[in-house]
Design a protein around this motif. Structure first.
Motif, PDB file in Angstrom:
ATOM      1  N   SER A 117       0.935  -1.188   0.221  1.00 15.47           N
ATOM      2  CA  SER A 117      -0.004  -0.146   0.183  1.00 15.47           C
ATOM      3  C   SER A 117       0.473   1.143  -0.657  1.00 15.47           C
ATOM      4  O   SER A 117      -0.033   2.266  -0.238  1.00 15.47           O
ATOM      5  N   ARG A 118       2.191   0.924  -0.258  1.00 15.13           N
ATOM      6  CA  ARG A 118       3.126   2.120  -0.100  1.00 15.13           C
ATOM      7  C   ARG A 118       3.682   1.896  -1.254  1.00 15.13           C
ATOM      8  O   ARG A 118       5.426   0.899  -1.023  1.00 15.13           O
ATOM      9  N   VAL A 119       4.429   2.913  -1.904  1.00 16.88           N
ATOM     10  CA  VAL A 119       5.768   3.013  -2.443  1.00 16.88           C
ATOM     11  C   VAL A 119       6.321   3.978  -2.921  1.00 16.88           C
ATOM     12  O   VAL A 119       6.177   5.472  -2.331  1.00 16.88           O
ATOM     13  N   THR A 120       7.563   4.063  -2.579  1.00 10.55           N
ATOM     14  CA  THR A 120       8.858   4.861  -2.615  1.00 10.55           C
ATOM     15  C   THR A 120       9.546   5.008  -4.069  1.00 10.55           C
ATOM     16  O   THR A 120       9.132   4.107  -4.970  1.00 10.55           O
ATOM     17  N   VAL A 121      10.561   5.811  -4.687  1.00  9.32           N
ATOM     18  CA  VAL A 121      11.170   6.475  -5.802  1.00  9.32           C
ATOM     19  C   VAL A 121      11.887   7.448  -5.192  1.00  9.32           C
ATOM     20  O   VAL A 121      12.118   8.123  -4.315  1.00  9.32           O
ATOM     21  N   ASN A 122      13.536   7.818  -5.929  1.00  6.83           N
ATOM     22  CA  ASN A 122      14.203   8.998  -5.415  1.00  6.83           C
ATOM     23  C   ASN A 122      14.465   8.971  -6.678  1.00  6.83           C
ATOM     24  O   ASN A 122      14.566   8.754  -8.134  1.00  6.83           O
ATOM     25  N   ALA A 123      13.346   9.809  -6.721  1.00 11.82           N
ATOM     26  CA  ALA A 123      12.721  10.658  -7.716  1.00 11.82           C
ATOM     27  C   ALA A 123      14.426  12.152  -8.645  1.00 11.82           C
ATOM     28  O   ALA A 123      14.568  12.443  -8.067  1.00 11.82           O
ATOM     29  N   ALA A 124      14.792  11.405 -10.000  1.00 10.97           N
ATOM     30  CA  ALA A 124      15.437  12.912 -10.042  1.00 10.97           C
ATOM     31  C   ALA A 124      15.215  13.992  -9.927  1.00 10.97           C
ATOM     32  O   ALA A 124      13.620  14.277 -10.584  1.00 10.97           O
ATOM     33  N   PRO A 125      15.345  14.788 -10.393  1.00 11.89           N
ATOM     34  CA  PRO A 125      15.668  16.246 -10.722  1.00 11.89           C
ATOM     35  C   PRO A 125      14.280  16.639 -11.581  1.00 11.89           C
ATOM     36  O   PRO A 125      13.308  16.716 -11.471  1.00 11.89           O
ATOM     37  N   LEU A 139      10.278  12.961   1.171  1.00  8.71           N
ATOM     38  CA  LEU A 139      10.761  11.890   2.667  1.00  8.71           C
ATOM     39  C   LEU A 139      11.519  13.278   3.545  1.00  8.71           C
ATOM     40  O   LEU A 139      11.855  13.243   4.675  1.00  8.71           O
ATOM     41  N   ARG A 140      12.588  13.481   2.347  1.00 14.07           N
ATOM     42  CA  ARG A 140      13.647  14.414   2.744  1.00 14.07           C
ATOM     43  C   ARG A 140      13.908  15.453   1.931  1.00 14.07           C
ATOM     44  O   ARG A 140      13.650  15.358   0.550  1.00 14.07           O
ATOM     45  N   PRO A 141      14.995  16.159   1.596  1.00 18.96           N
ATOM     46  CA  PRO A 141      14.965  17.087   0.457  1.00 18.96           C
ATOM     47  C   PRO A 141      16.071  16.553  -0.594  1.00 18.96           C
ATOM     48  O   PRO A 141      16.461  15.504  -0.098  1.00 18.96           O
ATOM     49  N   GLU A 142      16.473  17.307  -1.795  1.00 19.85           N
ATOM     50  CA  GLU A 142      16.997  16.984  -2.455  1.00 19.85           C
ATOM     51  C   GLU A 142      18.629  15.460  -1.367  1.00 19.85           C
ATOM     52  O   GLU A 142      19.048  17.349  -1.104  1.00 19.85           O
ATOM     53  N   GLU A 143      18.966  15.006  -2.339  1.00 21.57           N
ATOM     54  CA  GLU A 143      19.918  14.118  -2.030  1.00 21.57           C
ATOM     55  C   GLU A 143      21.032  13.607  -2.888  1.00 21.57           C
ATOM     56  O   GLU A 143      20.455  13.558  -4.101  1.00 21.57           O
ATOM     57  N   THR A 144      22.477  13.848  -3.240  1.00 19.60           N
ATOM     58  CA  THR A 144      23.362  13.103  -4.311  1.00 19.60           C
ATOM     59  C   THR A 144      24.108  12.474  -3.125  1.00 19.60           C
ATOM     60  O   THR A 144      24.896  12.425  -2.364  1.00 19.60           O
ATOM     61  N   ASP A 146      26.715   9.177  -5.417  1.00 13.08           N
ATOM     62  CA  ASP A 146      27.280   8.559  -6.189  1.00 13.08           C
ATOM     63  C   ASP A 146      27.314   9.830  -7.375  1.00 13.08           C
ATOM     64  O   ASP A 146      28.024   8.984  -8.022  1.00 13.08           O
ATOM     65  N   GLY A 147      27.221  10.525  -7.017  1.00 15.85           N
ATOM     66  CA  GLY A 147      26.714  11.851  -8.290  1.00 15.85           C
ATOM     67  C   GLY A 147      25.458  11.608  -9.154  1.00 15.85           C
ATOM     68  O   GLY A 147      25.020  12.320  -9.814  1.00 15.85           O
ATOM     69  N   ILE A 148      24.705  10.633  -8.124  1.00 13.45           N
ATOM     70  CA  ILE A 148      22.944  11.021  -8.650  1.00 13.45           C
ATOM     71  C   ILE A 148      22.843  11.613  -7.433  1.00 13.45           C
ATOM     72  O   ILE A 148      22.443  11.339  -6.691  1.00 13.45           O
ATOM     73  N   ILE A 149      21.733  12.212  -8.465  1.00  8.07           N
ATOM     74  CA  ILE A 149      20.711  13.282  -7.585  1.00  8.07           C
ATOM     75  C   ILE A 149      19.669  13.078  -7.412  1.00  8.07           C
ATOM     76  O   ILE A 149      18.498  12.964  -8.661  1.00  8.07           O
ATOM     77  N   TYR A 150      18.968  13.220  -6.192  1.00 10.30           N
ATOM     78  CA  TYR A 150      17.544  12.976  -5.837  1.00 10.30           C
ATOM     79  C   TYR A 150      16.455  13.202  -4.368  1.00 10.30           C
ATOM     80  O   TYR A 150      17.329  13.529  -4.226  1.00 10.30           O
ATOM     81  N   THR A 151      15.695  13.035  -4.758  1.00 14.48           N
ATOM     82  CA  THR A 151      14.454  13.782  -3.585  1.00 14.48           C
ATOM     83  C   THR A 151      13.937  12.141  -2.969  1.00 14.48           C
ATOM     84  O   THR A 151      13.403  11.716  -3.598  1.00 14.48           O
ATOM     85  N   PRO A 152      14.191  11.559  -2.570  1.00 10.72           N
ATOM     86  CA  PRO A 152      13.360  10.741  -1.618  1.00 10.72           C
ATOM     87  C   PRO A 152      11.417  10.977  -1.551  1.00 10.72           C
ATOM     88  O   PRO A 152      11.700  12.191  -1.048  1.00 10.72           O
TER      89      PRO A 152
END
Length: 157
Positions: A117-125, A139-144, A146-152
């Protein structure tokens, strides 16, 4: 599932290479400019990882595709039963509801097949606004990493 002229279904084993080529082409067109070379290399390493491909073959890494006739025009993958790992739509098919239809297909799959009933994603900009429109919450602010930029993000189905 039919979405207008597009069909959405589980990917066949022999569609892996075409789906990953779509992911690479779309990543390079819309995301790569925001990434360091490390991030670009790590993304390429991820989509060409033979262990990931083996997990797909064994059914431990699900992929669903959107087709225009027989051509893959969109794809979404699921890791650990509830995490969207990749979501890409061919540039020529942007803003035609394919990304939304892939998420809807995944939602129905998770609720009916997996009881999730819940899905997550590390969304690219490039995808953050898209996910927000569909109701995903940060879930949290944008993170980086290993060079990968994402917003949980997460979505309660």
């Amino acid at each position: 599932m039919q979405h207008g002229p597009y069909q959405i279904r589980s990917a066949y084993r022999d569609e892996w290479d075409d789906a990953m080529a779509l992911a690479w082409k779309t990543f390079m067109r819309f995301e790569a400019d925001a990434y360091t070379w490390e991030g670009i290399r790590n993304f390429e390493d991820f989509i060409t990882d033979t262990a990931l491909h083996r997990m797909f073959i064994m059914g431990a890494y699900q992929m669903f595709v959107a087709l225009d006739h027989e051509q893959i025009v969109g794809m979404i993958t699921l890791r650990d039963s509830s995490h969207i790992s990749l979501l890409f739509v061919d540039e020529k098919y942007h803003r035609k509801g394919i990304g939304r239809a892939l998420i809807e297909y995944l939602r129905e799959y998770l609720l009916s097949e997996a009881g999730i009933s819940r899905v997550t994603v590390n969304a690219a900009p490039y995808g953050v606004a898209f996910y927000h429109k569909l109701g995903f919450q940060d879930l949290r602010p944008e993170e980086t990493r290993d060079g990968i930029i994402y917003t949980p993000m997460e979505f309660i189905l």
